[in-house]
Motif scaffolding. Sequence first.
Motif, PDB file in Angstrom:
ATOM      1  N   ILE A   8      38.729  46.248  47.729  1.00 31.22           N
ATOM      2  CA  ILE A   8      38.740  45.040  46.462  1.00 31.22           C
ATOM      3  C   ILE A   8      38.131  43.259  46.984  1.00 31.22           C
ATOM      4  O   ILE A   8      38.004  42.117  46.631  1.00 31.22           O
ATOM      5  CB  ILE A   8      39.666  45.310  45.269  1.00 31.22           C
ATOM      6  CG1 ILE A   8      39.190  46.166  44.713  1.00 31.22           C
ATOM      7  CG2 ILE A   8      39.762  44.392  44.672  1.00 31.22           C
ATOM      8  CD1 ILE A   8      39.635  47.224  44.135  1.00 31.22           C
ATOM      9  N   ILE A   9      39.391  43.172  48.379  1.00 25.02           N
ATOM     10  CA  ILE A   9      40.405  42.353  48.524  1.00 25.02           C
ATOM     11  C   ILE A   9      38.961  41.919  49.191  1.00 25.02           C
ATOM     12  O   ILE A   9      38.322  40.266  49.318  1.00 25.02           O
ATOM     13  CB  ILE A   9      41.671  42.604  49.269  1.00 25.02           C
ATOM     14  CG1 ILE A   9      42.525  42.827  48.635  1.00 25.02           C
ATOM     15  CG2 ILE A   9      41.632  41.237  50.503  1.00 25.02           C
ATOM     16  CD1 ILE A   9      44.006  43.530  49.240  1.00 25.02           C
ATOM     17  N   ALA A  10      38.186  42.911  50.064  1.00 24.39           N
ATOM     18  CA  ALA A  10      37.729  42.275  51.266  1.00 24.39           C
ATOM     19  C   ALA A  10      36.051  41.789  49.462  1.00 24.39           C
ATOM     20  O   ALA A  10      35.337  40.273  50.437  1.00 24.39           O
ATOM     21  CB  ALA A  10      36.042  43.228  51.487  1.00 24.39           C
ATOM     22  N   THR A  13      37.742  37.947  48.809  1.00 24.74           N
ATOM     23  CA  THR A  13      36.950  37.294  49.040  1.00 24.74           C
ATOM     24  C   THR A  13      35.917  36.469  49.532  1.00 24.74           C
ATOM     25  O   THR A  13      35.742  34.975  49.851  1.00 24.74           O
ATOM     26  CB  THR A  13      37.881  37.483  50.755  1.00 24.74           C
ATOM     27  OG1 THR A  13      39.259  38.016  50.462  1.00 24.74           O
ATOM     28  CG2 THR A  13      38.044  36.625  52.424  1.00 24.74           C
ATOM     29  N   LEU A  14      34.919  37.844  50.025  1.00 21.12           N
ATOM     30  CA  LEU A  14      34.115  37.237  50.206  1.00 21.12           C
ATOM     31  C   LEU A  14      32.999  36.390  49.340  1.00 21.12           C
ATOM     32  O   LEU A  14      32.627  35.172  49.208  1.00 21.12           O
ATOM     33  CB  LEU A  14      33.054  37.958  50.439  1.00 21.12           C
ATOM     34  CG  LEU A  14      31.328  37.936  50.316  1.00 21.12           C
ATOM     35  CD1 LEU A  14      31.121  37.233  51.662  1.00 21.12           C
ATOM     36  CD2 LEU A  14      30.919  38.832  50.400  1.00 21.12           C
ATOM     37  N   PHE A  15      33.302  36.465  47.563  1.00 17.03           N
ATOM     38  CA  PHE A  15      33.222  35.775  46.910  1.00 17.03           C
ATOM     39  C   PHE A  15      34.145  34.302  46.804  1.00 17.03           C
ATOM     40  O   PHE A  15      33.072  33.095  46.602  1.00 17.03           O
ATOM     41  CB  PHE A  15      32.860  36.272  45.305  1.00 17.03           C
ATOM     42  CG  PHE A  15      32.178  37.329  44.856  1.00 17.03           C
ATOM     43  CD1 PHE A  15      31.304  36.773  43.819  1.00 17.03           C
ATOM     44  CD2 PHE A  15      31.836  38.367  45.214  1.00 17.03           C
ATOM     45  CE1 PHE A  15      30.042  37.557  43.131  1.00 17.03           C
ATOM     46  CE2 PHE A  15      30.816  38.755  44.899  1.00 17.03           C
ATOM     47  CZ  PHE A  15      30.215  38.517  43.816  1.00 17.03           C
ATOM     48  N   ALA A  21      31.654  27.496  50.041  1.00 18.23           N
ATOM     49  CA  ALA A  21      30.339  27.075  50.806  1.00 18.23           C
ATOM     50  C   ALA A  21      29.664  26.378  49.823  1.00 18.23           C
ATOM     51  O   ALA A  21      29.327  25.580  49.990  1.00 18.23           O
ATOM     52  CB  ALA A  21      30.089  27.995  51.380  1.00 18.23           C
ATOM     53  N   LEU A  22      29.415  26.520  48.176  1.00 15.37           N
ATOM     54  CA  LEU A  22      28.538  26.175  47.456  1.00 15.37           C
ATOM     55  C   LEU A  22      29.079  24.907  47.331  1.00 15.37           C
ATOM     56  O   LEU A  22      27.744  24.099  46.410  1.00 15.37           O
ATOM     57  CB  LEU A  22      28.510  26.892  46.888  1.00 15.37           C
ATOM     58  CG  LEU A  22      26.851  28.110  47.362  1.00 15.37           C
ATOM     59  CD1 LEU A  22      27.637  29.662  45.649  1.00 15.37           C
ATOM     60  CD2 LEU A  22      26.327  27.646  47.460  1.00 15.37           C
ATOM     61  N   ILE A  35      31.239  34.810  37.802  1.00 10.87           N
ATOM     62  CA  ILE A  35      32.200  35.813  37.084  1.00 10.87           C
ATOM     63  C   ILE A  35      31.712  37.775  36.609  1.00 10.87           C
ATOM     64  O   ILE A  35      32.215  38.229  36.986  1.00 10.87           O
ATOM     65  CB  ILE A  35      33.074  35.379  35.609  1.00 10.87           C
ATOM     66  CG1 ILE A  35      33.597  34.565  36.184  1.00 10.87           C
ATOM     67  CG2 ILE A  35      33.646  36.327  35.174  1.00 10.87           C
ATOM     68  CD1 ILE A  35      34.670  33.374  35.149  1.00 10.87           C
ATOM     69  N   VAL A  36      30.766  37.448  36.328  1.00  8.42           N
ATOM     70  CA  VAL A  36      30.115  38.885  35.879  1.00  8.42           C
ATOM     71  C   VAL A  36      29.530  39.280  36.752  1.00  8.42           C
ATOM     72  O   VAL A  36      29.497  40.817  37.440  1.00  8.42           O
ATOM     73  CB  VAL A  36      28.258  38.394  34.664  1.00  8.42           C
ATOM     74  CG1 VAL A  36      28.235  39.780  34.460  1.00  8.42           C
ATOM     75  CG2 VAL A  36      29.148  37.737  33.476  1.00  8.42           C
ATOM     76  N   ALA A  37      29.151  38.855  38.526  1.00 10.21           N
ATOM     77  CA  ALA A  37      28.441  39.052  39.364  1.00 10.21           C
ATOM     78  C   ALA A  37      30.148  39.602  39.782  1.00 10.21           C
ATOM     79  O   ALA A  37      29.701  41.259  40.949  1.00 10.21           O
ATOM     80  CB  ALA A  37      27.887  37.980  40.307  1.00 10.21           C
TER      81      ALA A  37
END
Length: 63
Positions: A8-10, A13-15, A21-22, A35-37
């Motif tokens: 879950i943390i990974a 963190t990725l999101f 970055a975006l 949020i849905v993704a």
Amino acid sequence: MKSLIGSIIAIVTLFILILLALGSQFGDLEITIWIVALAASLFFVVRHHRRNKNKEQSGNAPV
């Protein structure tokens, strides 16, 4: 087997890293989709973890 908390943390963190970055020029639609993704990703990780846990428990049960 990986821990559920670590997975879950990974994902979170990725999101967050992709979001940074975006940039922060997202509108309401993009934020809703984001949020849905994130929720869908977390749902599938928890579901996968629970399935693997159930397989391990049923495999170790005495016959």
